[in-house]
Design an enzyme around this catalytic site. Structure first.
Site, PDB file in Angstrom:
ATOM      1  N   GLY A 192       2.729  -4.385   9.062  1.00  0.00           N
ATOM      2  CA  GLY A 192       2.657  -2.955   9.360  1.00  0.00           C
ATOM      3  C   GLY A 192       1.547  -2.201   8.673  1.00  0.00           C
TER       4      GLY A 192
ATOM      5  N   GLN B 155       0.849  -1.202   0.000  1.00  0.00           N
ATOM      6  CA  GLN B 155       0.000   0.000   0.000  1.00  0.00           C
ATOM      7  C   GLN B 155       0.877   1.243   0.000  1.00  0.00           C
ATOM      8  OE1 GLN B 155      -3.464  -0.596   3.001  1.00  0.00           O
ATOM      9  NE2 GLN B 155      -1.858  -2.004   3.593  1.00  0.00           N
ATOM     10  N   ASN B 156       2.182   1.036   0.131  1.00  0.00           N
ATOM     11  CA  ASN B 156       3.102   2.176   0.230  1.00  0.00           C
ATOM     12  C   ASN B 156       3.424   2.719  -1.147  1.00  0.00           C
ATOM     13  OD1 ASN B 156       3.040   1.543   2.888  1.00  0.00           O
ATOM     14  ND2 ASN B 156       5.039   0.543   2.922  1.00  0.00           N
ATOM     15  N   VAL B 157       3.579   4.036  -1.194  1.00  0.00           N
ATOM     16  CA  VAL B 157       3.945   4.664  -2.463  1.00  0.00           C
ATOM     17  C   VAL B 157       5.457   4.857  -2.562  1.00  0.00           C
ATOM     18  CG1 VAL B 157       1.693   5.761  -2.758  1.00  0.00           C
ATOM     19  CG2 VAL B 157       3.512   7.004  -1.567  1.00  0.00           C
ATOM     20  N   ASP B 158       6.183   4.598  -1.468  1.00  0.00           N
ATOM     21  CA  ASP B 158       7.642   4.743  -1.538  1.00  0.00           C
ATOM     22  C   ASP B 158       8.242   3.607  -2.367  1.00  0.00           C
ATOM     23  OD1 ASP B 158       8.494   2.442   0.114  1.00  0.00           O
ATOM     24  OD2 ASP B 158       7.676   3.538   1.819  1.00  0.00           O
TER      25      ASP B 158
ATOM     26  N   CYS C 290      -1.249  12.215 -16.110  1.00  0.00           N
ATOM     27  CA  CYS C 290      -2.140  13.304 -16.500  1.00  0.00           C
ATOM     28  C   CYS C 290      -3.494  13.108 -15.822  1.00  0.00           C
ATOM     29  CB  CYS C 290      -2.311  13.341 -18.021  1.00  0.00           C
ATOM     30  SG  CYS C 290      -3.391  14.701 -18.543  1.00  0.00           S
TER      31      CYS C 290
ATOM     32  N   LEU D 172       3.515  -3.439  14.971  1.00  0.00           N
ATOM     33  CA  LEU D 172       3.674  -2.927  16.339  1.00  0.00           C
ATOM     34  C   LEU D 172       2.464  -3.177  17.220  1.00  0.00           C
ATOM     35  CD1 LEU D 172       5.323   0.603  16.531  1.00  0.00           C
ATOM     36  CD2 LEU D 172       6.174  -1.603  17.355  1.00  0.00           C
TER      37      LEU D 172
ATOM     38  N   ALA E 205       8.762  -4.362  12.481  1.00  0.00           N
ATOM     39  CA  ALA E 205       8.985  -5.114  11.246  1.00  0.00           C
ATOM     40  C   ALA E 205      10.468  -5.429  11.049  1.00  0.00           C
ATOM     41  CB  ALA E 205       8.455  -4.321  10.056  1.00  0.00           C
TER      42      ALA E 205
ATOM     43  N   HIS F 190      -1.526   1.320  -4.302  1.00  0.00           N
ATOM     44  CA  HIS F 190      -1.891   2.729  -4.105  1.00  0.00           C
ATOM     45  C   HIS F 190      -1.018   3.681  -4.918  1.00  0.00           C
ATOM     46  CE1 HIS F 190      -4.017   1.790  -0.006  1.00  0.00           C
ATOM     47  NE2 HIS F 190      -4.689   1.354  -1.047  1.00  0.00           N
TER      48      HIS F 190
HETATM   49  N1  APR Z   1       7.003  -2.090  12.499  1.00  0.00           N
HETATM   50  C1  APR Z   1       5.814  -2.645  12.250  1.00  0.00           C
HETATM   51  N2  APR Z   1       4.644  -1.969  12.306  1.00  0.00           N
HETATM   52  C2  APR Z   1       4.705  -0.668  12.608  1.00  0.00           C
HETATM   53  C3  APR Z   1       5.927   0.001  12.865  1.00  0.00           C
HETATM   54  C4  APR Z   1       7.119  -0.778  12.815  1.00  0.00           C
HETATM   55  N3  APR Z   1       8.315  -0.255  13.056  1.00  0.00           N
HETATM   56  N4  APR Z   1       5.651   1.307  13.122  1.00  0.00           N
HETATM   57  C5  APR Z   1       4.324   1.452  13.021  1.00  0.00           C
HETATM   58  N5  APR Z   1       3.740   0.257  12.723  1.00  0.00           N
HETATM   59  C6  APR Z   1       2.331  -0.061  12.488  1.00  0.00           C
HETATM   60  C7  APR Z   1       1.381   0.799  13.289  1.00  0.00           C
HETATM   61  O1  APR Z   1       1.149   0.204  14.562  1.00  0.00           O
HETATM   62  C8  APR Z   1       0.127   0.771  12.404  1.00  0.00           C
HETATM   63  O2  APR Z   1      -0.712  -0.300  12.763  1.00  0.00           O
HETATM   64  O3  APR Z   1       2.053   0.209  11.137  1.00  0.00           O
HETATM   65  C9  APR Z   1       0.671   0.547  10.993  1.00  0.00           C
HETATM   66  C10 APR Z   1       0.550   1.739  10.094  1.00  0.00           C
HETATM   67  O4  APR Z   1      -0.792   2.030   9.875  1.00  0.00           O
HETATM   68  P1  APR Z   1      -1.288   3.248   8.978  1.00  0.00           P
HETATM   69  O5  APR Z   1      -0.524   4.470   9.357  1.00  0.00           O
HETATM   70  O6  APR Z   1      -2.761   3.299   9.059  1.00  0.00           O
HETATM   71  O7  APR Z   1      -0.792   2.838   7.491  1.00  0.00           O
HETATM   72  P2  APR Z   1      -1.462   1.833   6.453  1.00  0.00           P
HETATM   73  O8  APR Z   1      -2.239   0.781   7.128  1.00  0.00           O
HETATM   74  O9  APR Z   1      -0.370   1.423   5.533  1.00  0.00           O
HETATM   75  O10 APR Z   1      -2.450   2.801   5.707  1.00  0.00           O
HETATM   76  C11 APR Z   1      -3.175   2.301   4.614  1.00  0.00           C
HETATM   77  O11 APR Z   1      -4.181   4.422   4.207  1.00  0.00           O
HETATM   78  O12 APR Z   1      -3.979   6.699   4.216  1.00  0.00           O
HETATM   79  C12 APR Z   1      -4.004   5.591   3.414  1.00  0.00           C
HETATM   80  O13 APR Z   1      -3.185   5.332   1.243  1.00  0.00           O
HETATM   81  C13 APR Z   1      -2.753   5.400   2.589  1.00  0.00           C
HETATM   82  O14 APR Z   1      -1.670   3.333   1.961  1.00  0.00           O
HETATM   83  C14 APR Z   1      -2.219   4.069   3.038  1.00  0.00           C
HETATM   84  C15 APR Z   1      -3.446   3.382   3.605  1.00  0.00           C
END
Ligand code: APR
Length: 247
Positions: free
Chosen positions: A191, A108-111, A134, A219, A236, A126
């Site tokens: 994560g 889901q990461n854009v990086d 465009c 986490l 992670a 994503h």
């Molecule tokens: N190792 C593992 N997990 C971690 C760590 C770590 N070092 N640090 C944080 N986390 C966990 C957090 O506890 C949380 O549950 O990663 C999760 C991140 O959750 P979000 O910030 O909600 O990210 P994500 O689930 O990827 O979001 C999904 O939402 O906003 C949109 O498009 C965006 O792709 C994104 C989507």
């Protein structure tokens, strides 16, 4: 009866055995890149605490203020130059080397940290931060690391936009994802808070098919914890390197 997931510190679990020929689906979220210094979305200090989603991550926000949206993504592009893959990205790249086509790595990461760690064929559901498209014509998205002060325009005259999937838009490649899920023997989410659909629903879809072991690594307990067999709690970068035992 719905089984109750085992939720405990990652150190309490042994490695996940993967036999040759088994299909593994790994879904990563912002947590996999947190230890690289990329901010998550929903943690304290996360991106959505500092910015309104409606302003910077919706088509309506872009229509209202494209300059502001481009400033937000340009900042993220500049920061992306400073970060490096962490042990979790590297371990998933090694897993890909061993499993080849039997691994489906969906993020889901854009990086670009999975690619920079050496992973091939990463499915960016994503979109990608370092890509632009465009907002109007059918021109193919193109690699673009530029940071813009003003909103750039396409040759057709319409505004260019970041090639990321915003709220209210369809994630990329869902048919390919669901085909891969159908064949999955082991599903691992790393994560992700389990708050954003459809990705958060992949695990319940697999429960319905009834074939895959489903494991969460992160986490904290995710919102969709109930659908996993196990939730292994921890960072992670510490858990993923010893997570898989490929035999
Ligand atoms: N190792 C593992 N997990 C971690 C760590 C770590 N070092 N640090 C944080 N986390 C966990 C957090 O506890 C949380 O549950 O990663 C999760 C991140 O959750 P979000 O910030 O909600 O990210 P994500 O689930 O990827 O979001 C999904 O939402 O906003 C949109 O498009 C965006 O792709 C994104 C989507």
């Amino acid at each position: 009866m719905v089984p109750i997931p085992k939720i405990a510190a990652g150190s309490e679990f042994g490695p996940l055995r993967v036999r040759r020929g088994e299909r593994v689906f790994v879904l990563t979220g912002a947590g996999v890149s947190a230890e690289s210094g990329v901010p998550t979305f929903r943690d304290a200090g996360g991106l959505w605490e500092q910015h309104r989603v409606e302003d910077v991550a919706t088509p309506e926000g872009f229509a209202r203020d494209p300059e502001m949206v481009w400033r937000f993504y340009s900042q993220r592009r500049l920061k992306a130059r400073e970060v490096r893959p962490n042990p979790a990205h590297l371990a998933l790249a090694r897993l890909g080397d061993r499993l080849g086509d039997d691994l489906f790595l969906c993020t889901q990461n854009v990086d670009a940290l999975h690619e920079r760690a050496g992973s091939k064929d990463v499915h960016h559901m994503h979109g990608r931060l370092l890509s632009t498209r465009c907002s109007s014509c059918g021109r193919a998205p193109f690699d673009d690391e530029s940071a813009y002060e003003t909103a750039p325009r396409c040759d057709c005259g319409a505004l260019l936009r970041p090639d990321v999937v915003w709220f209210g838009e369809m994630p990329y490649g869902l048919p390919r994802i669901f085909d891969a899920l159908e064949e999955t023997d082991l599903f691992v989410t790393v994560g992700s808070s389990g708050a954003v659909y459809p990705a958060a629903g992949f695990v319940s879809h697999l429960r319905h098919i009834g074939r895959a072991r489903c494991i969460y690594v992160g986490l904290e307990r995710p919102d969709n914890a109930h659908s996993f067999d196990e939730c292994r709690l921890g960072k992670a970068g510490e858990l993923v390197p010893s997570l898989f035992d490929v035999t």
